[in-house]
Design a protein around this motif. Sequence first.
Motif, mmCIF file in Angstrom:
data_model
loop_
_atom_site.group_PDB
_atom_site.id
_atom_site.type_symbol
_atom_site.label_atom_id
_atom_site.label_comp_id
_atom_site.label_asym_id
_atom_site.label_seq_id
_atom_site.Cartn_x
_atom_site.Cartn_y
_atom_site.Cartn_z
ATOM 1 N N TYR A 32 0.599 -1.407 0.058
ATOM 2 C CA TYR A 32 -0.053 0.229 -0.281
ATOM 3 C C TYR A 32 0.802 1.235 -0.487
ATOM 4 C CZ TYR A 32 -3.426 -3.979 0.776
ATOM 5 O OH TYR A 32 -3.909 -5.176 1.192
ATOM 6 N N GLY A 50 -10.218 -6.681 -8.829
ATOM 7 C CA GLY A 50 -9.988 -7.757 -7.479
ATOM 8 C C GLY A 50 -9.817 -6.552 -6.607
ATOM 9 N N GLY A 52 -10.921 -6.225 -3.582
ATOM 10 C CA GLY A 52 -11.446 -5.805 -2.899
ATOM 11 C C GLY A 52 -12.072 -5.230 -1.528
ATOM 12 N N ASP A 73 -14.973 -6.525 -8.161
ATOM 13 C CA ASP A 73 -14.935 -7.371 -7.503
ATOM 14 C C ASP A 73 -15.841 -8.367 -7.608
ATOM 15 O OD1 ASP A 73 -12.317 -8.140 -4.782
ATOM 16 O OD2 ASP A 73 -13.765 -9.495 -4.924
ATOM 17 N N THR A 74 -15.567 -9.593 -7.710
ATOM 18 C CA THR A 74 -17.140 -10.603 -7.734
ATOM 19 C C THR A 74 -17.403 -10.540 -5.779
ATOM 20 O OG1 THR A 74 -17.627 -13.284 -7.989
ATOM 21 C CG2 THR A 74 -15.543 -12.894 -7.022
ATOM 22 N N LYS A 78 -18.035 -7.425 -0.671
ATOM 23 C CA LYS A 78 -16.502 -6.223 0.035
ATOM 24 C C LYS A 78 -17.155 -5.577 -1.117
ATOM 25 C CE LYS A 78 -13.504 -9.808 0.626
ATOM 26 N NZ LYS A 78 -12.092 -10.261 0.171
ATOM 27 N N CYS A 99 -18.012 -7.586 -10.051
ATOM 28 C CA CYS A 99 -17.470 -8.404 -11.784
ATOM 29 C C CYS A 99 -16.969 -9.417 -11.263
ATOM 30 C CB CYS A 99 -17.151 -7.322 -12.444
ATOM 31 S SG CYS A 99 -16.491 -7.494 -14.080
ATOM 32 N N ASP A 100 -17.315 -10.776 -11.829
ATOM 33 C CA ASP A 100 -16.755 -11.634 -11.830
ATOM 34 C C ASP A 100 -15.400 -11.242 -12.885
ATOM 35 O OD1 ASP A 100 -15.490 -14.428 -12.142
ATOM 36 O OD2 ASP A 100 -17.700 -15.531 -11.953
ATOM 37 N N LEU A 101 -14.542 -11.474 -12.781
ATOM 38 C CA LEU A 101 -13.446 -11.360 -13.634
ATOM 39 C C LEU A 101 -13.075 -12.766 -14.647
ATOM 40 C CD1 LEU A 101 -11.395 -9.254 -12.196
ATOM 41 C CD2 LEU A 101 -12.703 -8.214 -14.181
ATOM 42 N N LEU A 115 -3.676 -6.595 -8.191
ATOM 43 C CA LEU A 115 -2.394 -6.873 -6.944
ATOM 44 C C LEU A 115 -3.899 -8.018 -5.971
ATOM 45 C CD1 LEU A 115 -2.953 -2.707 -5.591
ATOM 46 C CD2 LEU A 115 -1.184 -4.079 -7.163
ATOM 47 N N ASP A 116 -2.808 -9.271 -5.966
ATOM 48 C CA ASP A 116 -3.173 -10.508 -5.180
ATOM 49 C C ASP A 116 -4.459 -11.257 -5.744
ATOM 50 O OD1 ASP A 116 -1.087 -10.056 -3.582
ATOM 51 O OD2 ASP A 116 -1.710 -8.833 -1.472
HETATM 52 C C1 LIG Z 1 -6.239 -10.840 -1.836
HETATM 53 S S1 LIG Z 1 -7.789 -9.478 -2.476
HETATM 54 C C2 LIG Z 1 -6.986 -8.576 -2.955
HETATM 55 C C3 LIG Z 1 -7.270 -7.041 -2.518
HETATM 56 C C4 LIG Z 1 -6.675 -6.173 -3.218
HETATM 57 N N1 LIG Z 1 -6.347 -5.910 -4.423
HETATM 58 C C5 LIG Z 1 -5.387 -6.203 -2.330
HETATM 59 O O1 LIG Z 1 -4.709 -6.374 -2.815
HETATM 60 O O2 LIG Z 1 -6.075 -5.646 -1.635
HETATM 61 C C6 LIG Z 1 -8.028 -10.886 -3.573
HETATM 62 C C7 LIG Z 1 -9.652 -10.352 -4.060
HETATM 63 O O3 LIG Z 1 -9.912 -10.654 -5.327
HETATM 64 C C8 LIG Z 1 -11.159 -11.313 -5.697
HETATM 65 N N2 LIG Z 1 -11.485 -12.040 -6.861
HETATM 66 C C9 LIG Z 1 -10.500 -13.555 -6.492
HETATM 67 N N3 LIG Z 1 -11.098 -13.817 -7.728
HETATM 68 C C10 LIG Z 1 -11.753 -13.112 -8.160
HETATM 69 C C11 LIG Z 1 -12.843 -12.893 -10.123
HETATM 70 N N4 LIG Z 1 -13.223 -14.243 -10.511
HETATM 71 N N5 LIG Z 1 -13.346 -12.083 -9.710
HETATM 72 C C12 LIG Z 1 -13.515 -10.699 -9.428
HETATM 73 N N6 LIG Z 1 -12.547 -10.932 -8.326
HETATM 74 C C13 LIG Z 1 -12.087 -11.518 -7.678
HETATM 75 C C14 LIG Z 1 -11.263 -11.536 -4.319
HETATM 76 O O4 LIG Z 1 -12.930 -10.750 -4.602
HETATM 77 C C15 LIG Z 1 -10.350 -10.958 -3.890
HETATM 78 O O5 LIG Z 1 -10.979 -8.886 -3.246
#
Ligand SMILES: C[S@@+](CC[C@H](N)C(=O)[O-])C[C@H]1O[C@@H](n2cnc3c(N)ncnc32)[C@H](O)[C@@H]1O
Length: 222
Positions: A32, A50, A52, A73-74, A78, A99-101, A115-116
């Motif tokens: 961050y 994604g 979060g 994010d899916t 969140k 959005c489900d990517l 990110l992650d």
């Molecule tokens: C570890 S968290 C990271 C959150 C944020 N990017 C951060 O670094 O603070 C991973 C995120 O990816 C999202 N995610 C996982 N699969 C996804 C998908 N198919 N479409 C959208 N989001 C997704 C999860 O819901 C989660 O909020």
Amino acid sequence: MPLPKRAIAASFLPDRYRYWYSLSKLAMDPLYEAVPGAFADEREPLLDLGCGIGLLLHCLRARGREFPYVGVDTDAVKIDAARAASARGGHASADFQVCDLSVQFPKHEGSVALLDVLQYLPQQAQGTLLSQAAQCVSRHGQLVIRTGLADGTWRGTLTRATDRFGHLVGWMKTSFKSQPSAQELRAVLQRHGLQAEFKPLWGRTPFNNWLVIARRPTSAAA
Ligand SMILES: C[S@@+](CC[C@H](N)C(=O)[O-])C[C@H]1O[C@@H](n2cnc3c(N)ncnc32)[C@H](O)[C@@H]1O
């Protein structure tokens, strides 16, 4: 100047769980500080894939990065939390969408943060998502990725185990699928005309986290 961690975490109140979660993430995870640093000279709109609960938005704004921001994010819970906290934090211009990517990808041109997230997608879907993200990167934009890498190190093994544990105990709704290798990442990005720089970003954590910053070469961006 350090990030205003308590003020950012307070945007998630009255949810005490999200307050402490945000505070501990901001205190322990170098992500961050690093990502707003990577966007220091940016003006391009940012798509945060994604996202979060949208912590990145608060850190960007705290560092004076005022470019347009959309987080997707899916996880609808969140996204609700992200919307409420961004309004409480005074960042009303930001937009958050469910959005489900693995099914759809938002229309965008500018910069992208991923990110992650990659580890929650199967290998083939990772390639597809990376390609879609890379195609959004404008001439002066960048794609900023944080990911664990499959490189045979103890950090890689521990990172995979922790992601699996996070799903088992319910921190993450989606389960760990796969870690990309640096070669796989570089190959996809190169196919879309991006040059990538890899830097370790584990700070004081034991995880195998890398920051990947991909841009169009200067001659292409001129
Ligand atoms: C570890 S968290 C990271 C959150 C944020 N990017 C951060 O670094 O603070 C991973 C995120 O990816 C999202 N995610 C996982 N699969 C996804 C998908 N198919 N479409 C959208 N989001 C997704 C999860 O819901 C989660 O909020």
